[in-house]
Enzyme design. Structure first.
Site, short mmCIF file in Angstrom:
data_model
loop_
_atom_site.label_atom_id
_atom_site.label_comp_id
_atom_site.label_asym_id
_atom_site.label_seq_id
_atom_site.Cartn_x
_atom_site.Cartn_y
_atom_site.Cartn_z
N HIS A 203 0.80 -1.23 0.00
CA HIS A 203 0.00 0.00 0.00
C HIS A 203 0.83 1.28 0.00
CE1 HIS A 203 1.09 -0.10 4.24
NE2 HIS A 203 0.78 1.18 4.29
C1 UD1 Z 1 -1.63 5.82 5.45
C2 UD1 Z 1 -0.28 6.31 5.96
C3 UD1 Z 1 0.71 5.15 5.91
C4 UD1 Z 1 0.18 3.95 6.65
C5 UD1 Z 1 -1.20 3.58 6.14
C6 UD1 Z 1 -1.80 2.47 6.97
C7 UD1 Z 1 0.36 8.65 5.51
C8 UD1 Z 1 1.17 9.54 4.66
N1 UD1 Z 1 0.29 7.35 5.12
O1 UD1 Z 1 -1.46 5.47 4.10
O2 UD1 Z 1 1.93 5.55 6.52
O3 UD1 Z 1 1.05 2.88 6.46
O4 UD1 Z 1 -2.06 4.73 6.23
O5 UD1 Z 1 -2.71 1.72 6.25
O6 UD1 Z 1 -0.19 9.09 6.51
N2 UD1 Z 1 -8.78 5.06 1.44
C9 UD1 Z 1 -10.06 4.57 1.44
N3 UD1 Z 1 -10.64 4.32 2.66
C10 UD1 Z 1 -10.01 4.53 3.84
C11 UD1 Z 1 -8.71 5.03 3.82
C12 UD1 Z 1 -8.10 5.29 2.61
O7 UD1 Z 1 -10.67 4.37 0.40
O8 UD1 Z 1 -10.59 4.26 4.90
C13 UD1 Z 1 -8.15 5.35 0.12
C14 UD1 Z 1 -8.51 6.73 -0.39
O9 UD1 Z 1 -8.56 6.68 -1.78
C15 UD1 Z 1 -7.32 7.55 0.06
C16 UD1 Z 1 -6.18 6.54 -0.10
O10 UD1 Z 1 -6.74 5.28 0.26
O11 UD1 Z 1 -7.13 8.69 -0.70
C17 UD1 Z 1 -4.97 6.84 0.74
O12 UD1 Z 1 -5.33 6.96 2.12
P1 UD1 Z 1 -4.35 7.75 3.11
O13 UD1 Z 1 -4.86 7.64 4.49
O14 UD1 Z 1 -4.08 9.10 2.60
O15 UD1 Z 1 -3.01 6.96 2.97
P2 UD1 Z 1 -2.71 5.40 3.13
O16 UD1 Z 1 -2.20 4.89 1.84
O17 UD1 Z 1 -3.85 4.71 3.75
N1 UDP Z 2 -3.76 -5.69 8.85
C1 UDP Z 2 -5.07 -6.12 9.01
N2 UDP Z 2 -5.77 -6.47 7.90
C2 UDP Z 2 -5.24 -6.43 6.65
C3 UDP Z 2 -3.90 -5.98 6.50
C4 UDP Z 2 -3.19 -5.61 7.62
O1 UDP Z 2 -5.57 -6.18 10.12
O2 UDP Z 2 -5.94 -6.77 5.69
C5 UDP Z 2 -3.03 -5.24 10.04
C6 UDP Z 2 -1.69 -5.90 10.27
O3 UDP Z 2 -1.82 -7.01 11.12
C7 UDP Z 2 -0.89 -4.79 10.94
C8 UDP Z 2 -1.48 -3.52 10.38
O4 UDP Z 2 -2.75 -3.87 9.85
O5 UDP Z 2 -1.08 -4.77 12.34
C9 UDP Z 2 -0.59 -2.93 9.32
O6 UDP Z 2 -1.25 -1.90 8.69
P1 UDP Z 2 -0.75 -1.28 7.33
O7 UDP Z 2 0.04 -2.29 6.58
O8 UDP Z 2 -1.96 -0.70 6.68
O9 UDP Z 2 0.12 -0.04 7.80
P2 UDP Z 2 1.65 0.14 8.24
O10 UDP Z 2 1.94 -0.81 9.33
O11 UDP Z 2 2.49 -0.05 7.02
O12 UDP Z 2 1.71 1.57 8.67
#
Ligand code: UD1
Ligand code: UDP
Length: 363
Positions: A203
């Site tokens: 992601h």
């Molecule tokens: C964010 C964090 C990343 C973290 C991740 C955990 C930043 C810069 N990035 O990335 O460090 O690892 O969360 O998962 O803060 N979206 C949905 N539904 C949701 C959330 C997101 O559809 O509930 C989609 C939207 O299109 C959104 C995109 O995902 O624009 C990105 O979401 P965003 O929270 O900006 O960044 P993540 O990639 O989730």
């Molecule tokens: N995770 C989850 N469901 C999923 C994928 C990940 O519960 O489908 C959990 C995983 O066990 C971990 C956390 O989400 O605890 C990691 O989140 P993510 O990879 O989105 O973010 P990051 O750790 O890179 O910030």
């Protein structure tokens, strides 16, 4: 008595803050639980609050999808308002998201102390928004809860102002607390099409927003010598759809696409898989938990979690298809034994953090 504010905004923050919320409650420390709204889908936010049996947030914001800067700015405005209203003794933030930096900035503007859980991680890759977020947050925090000695050293080298404490990572607490429940409750294995499989997640913006890298990942999964189960993050699903790849990928026999899973289901997949391929930070750590212990290929150019690599759990393999497929073959045929202990602690990080807070803040 002023409360401690626990602020979360994304899936991993809820998981990693859960043990702290419980430890605060056990110690009868008043707390305010806030969701800043960065993640908003049920399966990226509320699902975790329910599964982890956390109290409903006292305050939950809702944000519209917007650019990184606007997202950060909106959270600052909302959190500043809320901090003035609730007047906590300190605000705890966890990790490196935009919500973390925004909340920490709002707090210091209100003269409220910040405690940074998971302080001191560094990828040394300034292309990552997370690297900016974590560095900036560390430099405005009063309490820095570093998970490892390496993280502590990073903070010392940067001469941060706050006090540093090495506590372990609460992700290990979360795995230890939830794996037994997951093994009882989860039915996810009934839906997995394969007996032996690789678990993959991706992601990171620098990976999945780059079409060439996104294609490399999907090709690597399609050609892997073992089937790949892939719970898709919404960012990745969106990019696949935008590039008309989603349907094609869903038809590949070697790949099983799943929606973002609940924590209990995901824990069970980690437990049962042969190998993990990921660009997630939390997953790199969880794979080292004593009750998971799985090899991980980190599909990135760098990692801020070098401890897992040094202990032999993970390998940073980059983002090219060939490298990923070769390394899958290599790891699956080599089957090295992995350490019993996690470099991220023994599952008592939350208790350590709360004990430190008790000694610093007059509750
Ligand atoms: C964010 C964090 C990343 C973290 C991740 C955990 C930043 C810069 N990035 O990335 O460090 O690892 O969360 O998962 O803060 N979206 C949905 N539904 C949701 C959330 C997101 O559809 O509930 C989609 C939207 O299109 C959104 C995109 O995902 O624009 C990105 O979401 P965003 O929270 O900006 O960044 P993540 O990639 O989730
Ligand atoms: N995770 C989850 N469901 C999923 C994928 C990940 O519960 O489908 C959990 C995983 O066990 C971990 C956390 O989400 O605890 C990691 O989140 P993510 O990879 O989105 O973010 P990051 O750790 O890179 O910030």
């Amino acid at each position: 008595m002023k409360p401690v504010m626990v602020a979360v905004g994304t899936r991993p923050e809820i998981i990693k803050m859960a043990p702290i919320i419980r430890a605060l409650k056990r110690n009868r420390i008043p707390s305010v639980f806030v969701h800043c709204g960065q993640h908003y889908d049920y399966n990226m936010s509320q699902q975790f609050i329910e599964e982890l049996e956390l109290p409903a947030p006292d305050y939950a914001h809702q944000l519209k999808t917007c650019s990184q800067g606007a997202q950060t700015a909106q959270i600052i405005i909302r959190m500043e308002r809320l901090l003035k209203k609730t007047d906590p003794a300190t605000v705890l933030v966890e990790g490196d998201t935009n919500g973390v930096l925004a909340t920490a900035l709002a707090a210091v503007k209100c003269g409220i102390r910040v405690g940074h859980v998971e302080a001191g991680l560094r990828s040394f890759d300034l292309h990552m928004p997370e690297e900016h977020n974590r560095r900036l947050t560390d430099h405005i925090s009063t309490y820095l809860f570093a998970p490892t000695r390496a993280a502590e050293n990073n903070l010392k080298q940067e001469n941060v102002w706050g006090d540093i404490y090495v506590t372990g990572n609460t992700v290990i607490d979360a795995v230890m607390q939830h794996m037994p429940i997951a093994q009882k409750k989860s039915r996810i294995m009934e839906t997995v099409n394969f007996k032996k499989f690789i678990l993959a997640t991706a992601h990171r913006a620098e990976n999945v927003d780059d079409l060439a890298v996104l294609k490399n990942f999907m090709q690597a999964f399609a050609e892997a010598p073992m089937p790949v189960v892939c719970p898709l993050h919404p960012r990745t699903r969106k990019r696949l759809r935008q590039n008309s790849l989603y349907r094609k990928i869903s038809q590949f026999k070697n790949i099983q696409i799943l929606p973002p899973l609940g924590y209990l289901d995901f824990l069970v997949l980690m437990k049962h898989c042969e190998l993990i391929i990921t660009d997630s930070g939390g997953v790199q750590e969880e794979a080292t938990a004593p009750n998971i212990r799985k090899p991980v290929l980190v599909a990135r150019l760098s990692t801020e979690r070098p401890e897992a690599a040094e202990a032999g759990f993970s390998h940073v393999v980059g983002t090219s298809k060939e490298k990923i497929v070769n390394m899958i073959r290599n790891v699956l045929t080599r089957q090295r034994s992995l350490p019993q202990k996690s470099p991220y602690g023994e599952g008592n990080a939350a208790d350590k953090i709360v004990e430190i807070l008790k000694s610093k803040i007059p509750f």
